[in-house]
Design an enzyme around this catalytic site. Structure first.
Site, PDB file in Angstrom:
ATOM      1  N   CYS A 150      -4.613  66.705  94.936  1.00  0.00           N
ATOM      2  CA  CYS A 150      -4.366  65.449  94.220  1.00  0.00           C
ATOM      3  C   CYS A 150      -3.013  65.501  93.562  1.00  0.00           C
ATOM      4  O   CYS A 150      -2.461  64.472  93.197  1.00  0.00           O
ATOM      5  CB  CYS A 150      -5.411  65.178  93.158  1.00  0.00           C
ATOM      6  SG  CYS A 150      -6.993  65.818  93.536  1.00  0.00           S
TER       7      CYS A 150
ATOM      8  N   GLU B 173      -4.324  56.785  99.174  1.00  0.00           N
ATOM      9  CA  GLU B 173      -4.034  58.209  99.025  1.00  0.00           C
ATOM     10  C   GLU B 173      -4.223  58.839 100.408  1.00  0.00           C
ATOM     11  O   GLU B 173      -5.301  58.742 100.995  1.00  0.00           O
ATOM     12  CB  GLU B 173      -4.987  58.845  98.014  1.00  0.00           C
ATOM     13  CG  GLU B 173      -4.710  60.323  97.802  1.00  0.00           C
ATOM     14  CD  GLU B 173      -5.625  60.972  96.755  1.00  0.00           C
ATOM     15  OE1 GLU B 173      -6.722  60.456  96.505  1.00  0.00           O
ATOM     16  OE2 GLU B 173      -5.221  62.008  96.214  1.00  0.00           O
TER      17      GLU B 173
END
Ligand SMILES: *[C@@H]1O[C@H](CO)[C@@H](O)[C@H](O)[C@H]1NC(C)=O
Ligand SMILES: *[C@@H]1O[C@H](CO)[C@@H](O)[C@H](O)[C@H]1NC(C)=O
Length: 505
Positions: free
Chosen positions: A317, A417
């Site tokens: 992340c 993402e």
């Protein structure tokens, strides 16, 4: 009497440690041969037990897609037994002196160091990342264990004498009870180690659910914790998917939940757990921007961008997945591409590998589709890793470093993402425009600015609304004495992971 008991306990714990150094090999996996599929155990009440489940999930080596083991979806009875064990162990553990709990953690950090390579080997096997990245994964978790050893200062309360004429005020930090953790696949050691050591050193007992794709590291970490002297029942481990997650969100005996993973799962767990009165901390998705100013140190910046975008195959992340080149910095694109081309893509355990495979064939397909969407929506693919072939690992889930330029904020490859080795590049004329883009993105996990100009650095770090900001630091993950934070869609909850707030007390 008390002193005698303590001495006996210490002796028992030492004996266990000796056992470990001679016998680290995991009881849930054969140590070196993976020719026959083996079953991951549950860890219930201090015992590694075979599940009676009739539902099992295969574990694959992402570099070959061979089945290397299988993990059970724990039955309701097994999950109940795990919670009952946590609950039984809680009162005695909460009453155990802070100094004794600290001693367990002090032994634990040593055992993790002693077994770092073995834990890393399991990570590379199940998760695919390079051995160097896997060792980093363990190391970052180890730092949280070391931080947990400072519990004696972290758990201090406050006092105020004579708050009124005849009254003094004291506050204590007390353990909550049974806490639970739900971990993702991308950091098999670090993220579980964010969770149970802090909670346990404060006197809580813990139910852990590792990712069903990468359970090996957590199982070895549980064995090492037991060998450090953690009493039976203080840590229990279950495996599974949705049923296990729902069980954790709903069970009345669980007081708090730590979650790291996707937004969809995180929002769900936050809502469902909160509805049942639990304290929930959920760290979720991200889209991290690196803003490159034309006055930046070119050499450093390009190296850092390449490492932060493609390291760990982009499956973190905190990957720096988006670059915003300001003004003349756009001229550096061809050189960026040259550097990315030089990265060696290979199975994680092969010498010299810079990045390994993605976790599953589905993950690879998703990443390739997002790259396709870039082409369809008018972006340019400057470096295309979709067709990469890795010799000897033709069945692995590999995607090579990919760079997409001419990207606009309304394109799918910018909005989603990607979670793969893909760097998306935007260009702006000014720093102000770049800040506008960063603050307009729904995620606020991390960001970095590359510049040699102090005024630009200060302006950027004050005006961006993002959890962690790096100045010439591409992946600004704080050390454990600071909290891991996040803004907007990257975080739900009121207390962050680790840091000074000791979230679970
Ligand atoms: C993005 O916006 C531009 C200009 O408003 C428009 O021409 C383009 O079609 C949009 N692209 C996507 C993928 O929505
Ligand atoms: C940001 O990234 C980290 C590290 O990869 C991740 O584990 C975490 O969930 C994210 N944090 C937030 C607050 O979103």
């Amino acid at each position: 009497m008390a002193a005698v008991v303590a001495a006996a306990a210490a002796a028992a714990a030492r004996a266990r440690i000796l056992q470990v150094s001679s016998k680290v090999n995991c009881t849930w996996y054969p140590a070196s041969s993976f020719s026959s599929v083996s079953s991951v155990k549950l860890f219930i009440d201090g015992k590694f037990v075979e599940s009676k489940s009739d539902r099992w999930i295969d574990i694959h080596n992402p570099a070959t897609n061979e089945v290397i083991g299988r993990v059970p979806q724990a039955t309701k009875a097994e999950m109940d037994a795990a919670i009952a064990s946590c609950k039984r162990a809680f009162p005695a553990w909460a009453e155990t002196s802070v100094l004794s709990r600290q001693q367990v953690l002090l032994r634990y950090q040593q055992l993790i160091k002693d077994n770092l390579k073995e834990i890393a080997r399991l990570i590379t096997l199940e998760q695919g990342k390079t051995l160097a990245d896997a060792e980093g994964d363990v190391f970052r978790g180890l730092q949280v264990v070391e931080h947990a050893c400072s519990v004696t200062s972290l758990m201090l309360g406050e006092t105020m004498p004579s708050i009124t004429k005849d009254m003094d005020l004291y506050s204590y930090r007390l353990p909550l009870g049974v806490c639970a953790g739900i971990a993702p696949f991308n950091f098999p050691a670090m993220i579980p180690l964010w969770m149970f050591p802090m909670a346990m050193v404060c006197g809580n007992t813990f139910l852990m659910k590792p990712s069903e794709r990468v359970p090996g590291a957590t199982m070895l970490l549980a064995k090492l914790l037991q060998d450090s002297g953690a009493p039976d029942g203080t840590l229990n481990i279950i495996h599974g998917q949705h049923d296990a997650v729902n069980f954790i969100c709903d069970h009345p005996d669980i007081k708090a939940i730590s979650f790291v993973g996707s937004n969809q799962a995180g929002e769900y767990i936050f809502e469902r757990g909160s509805r049942h009165g639990k304290r929930v901390q959920a760290n979720m998705g991200a889209k991290n921007h690196g803003v490159v100013m034309p006055d930046a140190n070119k050499e450093n910046t390009l190296n850092q961008l390449v490492g932060a975008a493609f390291g760990a195959a982009g499956q973190r992340c905190m990957a720096l997945s988006t670059a915003i080149l300001v003004g003349e910095a756009k001229k550096w694109l061809p050189e960026l591409v040259e550097r990315a081309k030089k990265l060696r893509v290979n199975a994680g355990d092969q010498p010299g590998a810079d990045l390994g495979p993605l976790i599953t064939p589905q993950a690879k397909e998703r990443v390739c589709n997002l790259i396709d969407s870039g082409t369809k929506e008018g972006a340019s693919i400057l470096l295309d890793g979709r067709k990469i072939k890795v010799k000897g690992y033709e069945n692995g889930n590999f995607v090579g470093p990919t760079i997409i330029s001419d990207v606009k904020p309304n394109m799918t490859c910018y909005k989603e993402e990607i979670f793969g080795p893909v760097l998306v590049v935007l260009e702006t004329e000014t720093l102000d425009e770049a800040i506008k883009i960063v603050n307009g993105n729904p995620y606020g996990n991390g960001t970095a600015i590359f510049t040699t100009n102090g005024a630009a650095a200060r302006k950027y770090s004050h005006l961006v609304d993002v959890g962690q900001v790096g100045v010439n630091v591409p992946i600004p993950v704080p050390l454990p004495m600071f909290s891991f934070t996040g803004s907007r869609s990257s975080f739900r909850g009121d207390t962050n992971f680790y840091g000074k707030q000791v979230p679970m007390s």
